[in-house]
Design a protein around this motif. Structure first.
Motif, mmCIF file in Angstrom:
data_model
loop_
_atom_site.group_PDB
_atom_site.id
_atom_site.type_symbol
_atom_site.label_atom_id
_atom_site.label_comp_id
_atom_site.label_asym_id
_atom_site.label_seq_id
_atom_site.Cartn_x
_atom_site.Cartn_y
_atom_site.Cartn_z
ATOM 1 N N PRO A 31 0.820 -1.218 0.000
ATOM 2 C CA PRO A 31 0.000 0.000 0.000
ATOM 3 C C PRO A 31 0.855 1.271 0.000
ATOM 4 C CG PRO A 31 -0.911 -1.603 1.527
ATOM 5 C CD PRO A 31 0.402 -2.156 1.051
ATOM 6 N N GLY A 32 0.529 2.178 -0.924
ATOM 7 C CA GLY A 32 1.223 3.449 -1.015
ATOM 8 C C GLY A 32 2.572 3.404 -1.710
ATOM 9 N N ARG A 33 2.970 2.225 -2.229
ATOM 10 C CA ARG A 33 4.314 2.097 -2.805
ATOM 11 C C ARG A 33 4.309 1.771 -4.303
ATOM 12 N NH1 ARG A 33 8.286 -0.946 1.086
ATOM 13 N NH2 ARG A 33 9.737 0.262 -0.171
ATOM 14 N N GLY A 34 3.167 2.039 -4.968
ATOM 15 C CA GLY A 34 3.086 1.770 -6.402
ATOM 16 C C GLY A 34 4.099 2.556 -7.209
ATOM 17 N N GLY A 35 4.291 3.813 -6.841
ATOM 18 C CA GLY A 35 5.271 4.642 -7.545
ATOM 19 C C GLY A 35 6.679 4.102 -7.409
ATOM 20 N N GLU A 36 7.013 3.635 -6.222
ATOM 21 C CA GLU A 36 8.346 3.061 -5.989
ATOM 22 C C GLU A 36 8.556 1.805 -6.833
ATOM 23 O OE1 GLU A 36 9.614 2.598 -1.820
ATOM 24 O OE2 GLU A 36 7.906 3.902 -1.343
ATOM 25 N N LEU A 37 7.511 0.958 -6.896
ATOM 26 C CA LEU A 37 7.633 -0.260 -7.689
ATOM 27 C C LEU A 37 7.762 0.082 -9.172
ATOM 28 C CD1 LEU A 37 7.796 -3.281 -7.997
ATOM 29 C CD2 LEU A 37 5.298 -3.374 -7.875
ATOM 30 N N ALA A 38 6.975 1.030 -9.655
ATOM 31 C CA ALA A 38 7.063 1.451 -11.058
ATOM 32 C C ALA A 38 8.476 1.962 -11.369
ATOM 33 C CB ALA A 38 6.024 2.520 -11.366
ATOM 34 N N ALA A 39 9.043 2.742 -10.465
ATOM 35 C CA ALA A 39 10.400 3.262 -10.661
ATOM 36 C C ALA A 39 11.423 2.128 -10.651
ATOM 37 C CB ALA A 39 10.732 4.294 -9.585
ATOM 38 N N ALA A 40 11.248 1.159 -9.772
ATOM 39 C CA ALA A 40 12.171 0.026 -9.699
ATOM 40 C C ALA A 40 12.113 -0.810 -10.975
ATOM 41 C CB ALA A 40 11.860 -0.838 -8.479
ATOM 42 N N ALA A 42 11.266 0.307 -13.967
ATOM 43 C CA ALA A 42 11.918 1.106 -15.011
ATOM 44 C C ALA A 42 13.437 1.073 -14.860
ATOM 45 C CB ALA A 42 11.408 2.541 -14.967
ATOM 46 N N GLN A 43 13.919 1.223 -13.646
ATOM 47 C CA GLN A 43 15.362 1.249 -13.404
ATOM 48 C C GLN A 43 16.012 -0.099 -13.711
ATOM 49 O OE1 GLN A 43 16.519 2.155 -9.369
ATOM 50 N NE2 GLN A 43 18.583 2.699 -9.976
ATOM 51 N N VAL A 46 14.062 -4.370 -16.978
ATOM 52 C CA VAL A 46 13.571 -5.728 -17.224
ATOM 53 C C VAL A 46 12.775 -5.814 -18.528
ATOM 54 C CG1 VAL A 46 11.439 -5.500 -15.849
ATOM 55 C CG2 VAL A 46 12.474 -7.743 -16.166
ATOM 56 N N ILE A 47 12.029 -4.776 -18.882
ATOM 57 C CA ILE A 47 11.210 -4.847 -20.098
ATOM 58 C C ILE A 47 12.094 -4.895 -21.350
ATOM 59 C CG2 ILE A 47 9.438 -3.677 -21.473
ATOM 60 C CD1 ILE A 47 8.186 -2.803 -18.750
ATOM 61 N N PRO A 48 13.005 -3.932 -21.575
ATOM 62 C CA PRO A 48 13.829 -4.038 -22.782
ATOM 63 C C PRO A 48 14.774 -5.248 -22.767
ATOM 64 C CG PRO A 48 14.515 -2.139 -21.474
ATOM 65 C CD PRO A 48 13.259 -2.665 -20.866
ATOM 66 N N LEU A 49 15.262 -5.626 -21.602
ATOM 67 C CA LEU A 49 16.137 -6.799 -21.524
ATOM 68 C C LEU A 49 15.375 -8.063 -21.915
ATOM 69 C CD1 LEU A 49 18.086 -5.986 -18.245
ATOM 70 C CD2 LEU A 49 19.032 -6.078 -20.569
ATOM 71 N N THR A 50 14.127 -8.170 -21.466
ATOM 72 C CA THR A 50 13.314 -9.334 -21.800
ATOM 73 C C THR A 50 12.936 -9.317 -23.275
ATOM 74 O OG1 THR A 50 12.501 -9.454 -19.530
ATOM 75 C CG2 THR A 50 11.239 -10.637 -21.195
ATOM 76 N N THR A 89 17.495 -15.891 -16.252
ATOM 77 C CA THR A 89 18.260 -14.651 -16.453
ATOM 78 C C THR A 89 18.401 -13.866 -15.150
ATOM 79 O OG1 THR A 89 16.311 -13.342 -17.022
ATOM 80 C CG2 THR A 89 17.448 -14.451 -18.852
ATOM 81 N N GLU A 90 19.428 -13.047 -15.104
ATOM 82 C CA GLU A 90 19.663 -12.197 -13.938
ATOM 83 C C GLU A 90 18.524 -11.199 -13.748
ATOM 84 O OE1 GLU A 90 22.925 -8.887 -12.597
ATOM 85 O OE2 GLU A 90 23.632 -10.606 -13.748
ATOM 86 N N HIS A 91 18.003 -10.642 -14.838
ATOM 87 C CA HIS A 91 16.941 -9.644 -14.698
ATOM 88 C C HIS A 91 15.617 -10.254 -14.266
ATOM 89 C CE1 HIS A 91 17.176 -10.602 -19.043
ATOM 90 N NE2 HIS A 91 15.859 -10.640 -18.977
ATOM 91 N N PHE A 92 15.396 -11.548 -14.464
ATOM 92 C CA PHE A 92 14.200 -12.183 -13.921
ATOM 93 C C PHE A 92 14.333 -12.318 -12.405
ATOM 94 C CE2 PHE A 92 11.885 -15.898 -12.366
ATOM 95 C CZ PHE A 92 10.584 -15.540 -12.704
ATOM 96 N N ALA A 93 15.515 -12.691 -11.958
ATOM 97 C CA ALA A 93 15.752 -12.876 -10.525
ATOM 98 C C ALA A 93 15.531 -11.566 -9.795
ATOM 99 C CB ALA A 93 17.155 -13.395 -10.282
#
Length: 93
Positions: A31-40, A42-43, A46-50, A89-93
């Motif tokens: 709760p209240g940490r959606g922005g933090e997860l979205a930033a994590a 992006a940082q 994982v999307i472009p690597l996958t 892969t490392e980025h999945f972990a």
């Protein structure tokens, strides 16, 4: 080595594991940490690597506009072996 629980679950649902398949994963941030997860996400890149992995046809993670703690991942893979390789892969972990 035993299958990852997600891989094992998907494997049981596929009529032919050598063919293309898709699935959705719903997950919630604390709760209240959606922005933090979205930033994590992006940082982590994982999307472009996958996207660059052999056998990845589609991979995206979206954040709900109305409920910022809610996320959905949409994945489409060429076959179960491609997903299994992704899970090593490392980025999945």
């Amino acid at each position: 080595m035993a299958d990852h629980p997600i891989l094992a679950s998907i494997r049981t649902k596929l009529a032919d594991p050598s063919k293309k398949f898709s699935f959705l994963v719903d997950f919630l941030a604390q709760p209240g940490r959606g922005g933090e997860l979205a930033a994590a996400i992006a940082q982590s890149r994982v999307i472009p690597l996958t996207h660059a992995e052999p056998g990845c046809l589609t991979y995206d993670i979206t954040q709900d506009v109305d409920v910022p703690e809610k996320f959905v991942a949409y994945e489409c893979w060429a076959n179960i072996d491609a997903l299994a390789a992704h899970m090593q892969t490392e980025h999945f972990a």
